[in-house]
Design a protein around this motif. Structure first.
Motif, mmCIF file in Angstrom:
data_model
loop_
_atom_site.group_PDB
_atom_site.id
_atom_site.type_symbol
_atom_site.label_atom_id
_atom_site.label_comp_id
_atom_site.label_asym_id
_atom_site.label_seq_id
_atom_site.Cartn_x
_atom_site.Cartn_y
_atom_site.Cartn_z
ATOM 1 N N ARG A 2 0.814 -1.209 0.000
ATOM 2 C CA ARG A 2 0.000 0.000 0.000
ATOM 3 C C ARG A 2 0.854 1.267 0.000
ATOM 4 O O ARG A 2 0.654 2.164 -0.813
ATOM 5 C CB ARG A 2 -0.936 -0.022 1.205
ATOM 6 C CG ARG A 2 -1.867 1.156 1.276
ATOM 7 C CD ARG A 2 -2.864 0.980 2.379
ATOM 8 N NE ARG A 2 -4.089 0.458 1.794
ATOM 9 C CZ ARG A 2 -5.295 0.709 2.267
ATOM 10 N NH1 ARG A 2 -5.451 1.392 3.360
ATOM 11 N NH2 ARG A 2 -6.357 0.225 1.662
ATOM 12 N N LEU A 5 2.799 1.621 -3.271
ATOM 13 C CA LEU A 5 1.869 1.977 -4.342
ATOM 14 C C LEU A 5 1.546 3.471 -4.282
ATOM 15 O O LEU A 5 1.572 4.169 -5.300
ATOM 16 C CB LEU A 5 0.584 1.144 -4.233
ATOM 17 C CG LEU A 5 -0.540 1.484 -5.221
ATOM 18 C CD1 LEU A 5 -0.078 1.294 -6.663
ATOM 19 C CD2 LEU A 5 -1.763 0.632 -4.931
ATOM 20 N N ASP A 30 -4.473 -7.310 -8.097
ATOM 21 C CA ASP A 30 -4.173 -6.823 -6.749
ATOM 22 C C ASP A 30 -4.006 -5.306 -6.742
ATOM 23 O O ASP A 30 -4.459 -4.621 -5.820
ATOM 24 C CB ASP A 30 -2.913 -7.490 -6.191
ATOM 25 C CG ASP A 30 -3.088 -8.985 -5.981
ATOM 26 O OD1 ASP A 30 -4.238 -9.428 -5.767
ATOM 27 O OD2 ASP A 30 -2.071 -9.716 -6.043
ATOM 28 N N VAL A 31 -3.355 -4.785 -7.770
ATOM 29 C CA VAL A 31 -3.168 -3.334 -7.881
ATOM 30 C C VAL A 31 -4.520 -2.652 -8.083
ATOM 31 O O VAL A 31 -4.823 -1.661 -7.427
ATOM 32 C CB VAL A 31 -2.195 -2.982 -9.027
ATOM 33 C CG1 VAL A 31 -2.129 -1.481 -9.258
ATOM 34 C CG2 VAL A 31 -0.802 -3.541 -8.749
ATOM 35 N N ASN A 33 -7.508 -3.715 -7.251
ATOM 36 C CA ASN A 33 -8.282 -3.795 -6.010
ATOM 37 C C ASN A 33 -7.768 -2.823 -4.954
ATOM 38 O O ASN A 33 -8.552 -2.184 -4.241
ATOM 39 C CB ASN A 33 -8.278 -5.224 -5.458
ATOM 40 C CG ASN A 33 -9.087 -6.161 -6.313
ATOM 41 O OD1 ASN A 33 -9.965 -5.751 -7.068
ATOM 42 N ND2 ASN A 33 -8.781 -7.452 -6.231
ATOM 43 N N GLU A 34 -6.441 -2.703 -4.844
ATOM 44 C CA GLU A 34 -5.859 -1.801 -3.854
ATOM 45 C C GLU A 34 -6.154 -0.343 -4.194
ATOM 46 O O GLU A 34 -6.487 0.455 -3.316
ATOM 47 C CB GLU A 34 -4.350 -2.027 -3.727
ATOM 48 C CG GLU A 34 -3.720 -1.303 -2.572
ATOM 49 C CD GLU A 34 -4.247 -1.728 -1.212
ATOM 50 O OE1 GLU A 34 -4.237 -0.876 -0.289
ATOM 51 O OE2 GLU A 34 -4.669 -2.896 -1.038
ATOM 52 N N ALA A 37 -9.728 0.317 -3.266
ATOM 53 C CA ALA A 37 -9.862 0.432 -1.808
ATOM 54 C C ALA A 37 -9.346 1.784 -1.323
ATOM 55 O O ALA A 37 -9.980 2.440 -0.480
ATOM 56 C CB ALA A 37 -9.109 -0.710 -1.117
ATOM 57 N N LEU A 38 -8.215 2.223 -1.847
ATOM 58 C CA LEU A 38 -7.635 3.513 -1.451
ATOM 59 C C LEU A 38 -8.552 4.674 -1.837
ATOM 60 O O LEU A 38 -8.670 5.653 -1.099
ATOM 61 C CB LEU A 38 -6.249 3.683 -2.081
ATOM 62 C CG LEU A 38 -5.153 2.789 -1.511
ATOM 63 C CD1 LEU A 38 -3.950 2.730 -2.447
ATOM 64 C CD2 LEU A 38 -4.741 3.253 -0.127
#
Length: 159
Positions: A2, A5, A30-31, A33-34, A37-38
């Protein structure tokens, strides 16, 4: 992942997901989704573009306005800051330490427009005690990016 990124996209928000995944050694999903989320958590608030206005034909004058105010009971500086940042001319508002309480960043087309905003809108807000206006004359570095890099002569010297 996190924190790394966030650092990567802070430097360049246009990096493609594929490249981010490679740099972080994770899957593209994964990127994605992250990032989602952020954004949902309000950690990523936007993806601004940094423009060197001096290289365009458009006039942009940037003013830094220091504002001294009387804090509001039970609300401190929040209500005053909100009132100021709701003006469309206002680019940024910060609570600062030192002799002034708030720093307001304004972008307009002329000194007259900035002067008008300060005298007719900002100074008329009741808790505002005083203001000091400073103008950006030239940007050398903005948001981590050097503006108007000098030409570097990479020719080989022959003698």
């Amino acid at each position: 992942m996190r924190e790394e990124l966030l650092r990567l996209i802070e430097k360049n928000s246009k990096i493609e997901v594929k490249e981010l995944a490679k740099m972080l050694s994770v899957n593209e999903i994964d990127v994605v989704n992250e990032l989602a989320a952020l954004e949902n958590e309000g950690i990523i608030c936007g993806y601004p573009t940094l423009i060197d206005w001096e290289k365009t034909n458009l006039e942009k004058i940037i003013a830094l306005i220091e504002v001294r105010v009387t804090p509001q009971r039970d609300q401190g500086f929040d209500r005053i800051a909100e009132r100021i940042y709701n003006y469309p001319e206002v680019k940024s508002v910060y609570l600062i330490s030192g002799g002034y309480d708030l720093l307001v960043i304004l972008e307009e087309k002329s000194l007259k427009e900035i002067s008008s905003f300060v005298s007719n809108k900002l100074s008329t807000i009741e808790p505002v005690i005083s203001t000091a206006t400073h103008f950006i004359l030239k940007k050398y570095k903005d948001n981590g990016t050097v503006m108007g890099k000098k030409f570097e002569d990479v020719r080989e010297v022959i003698s």
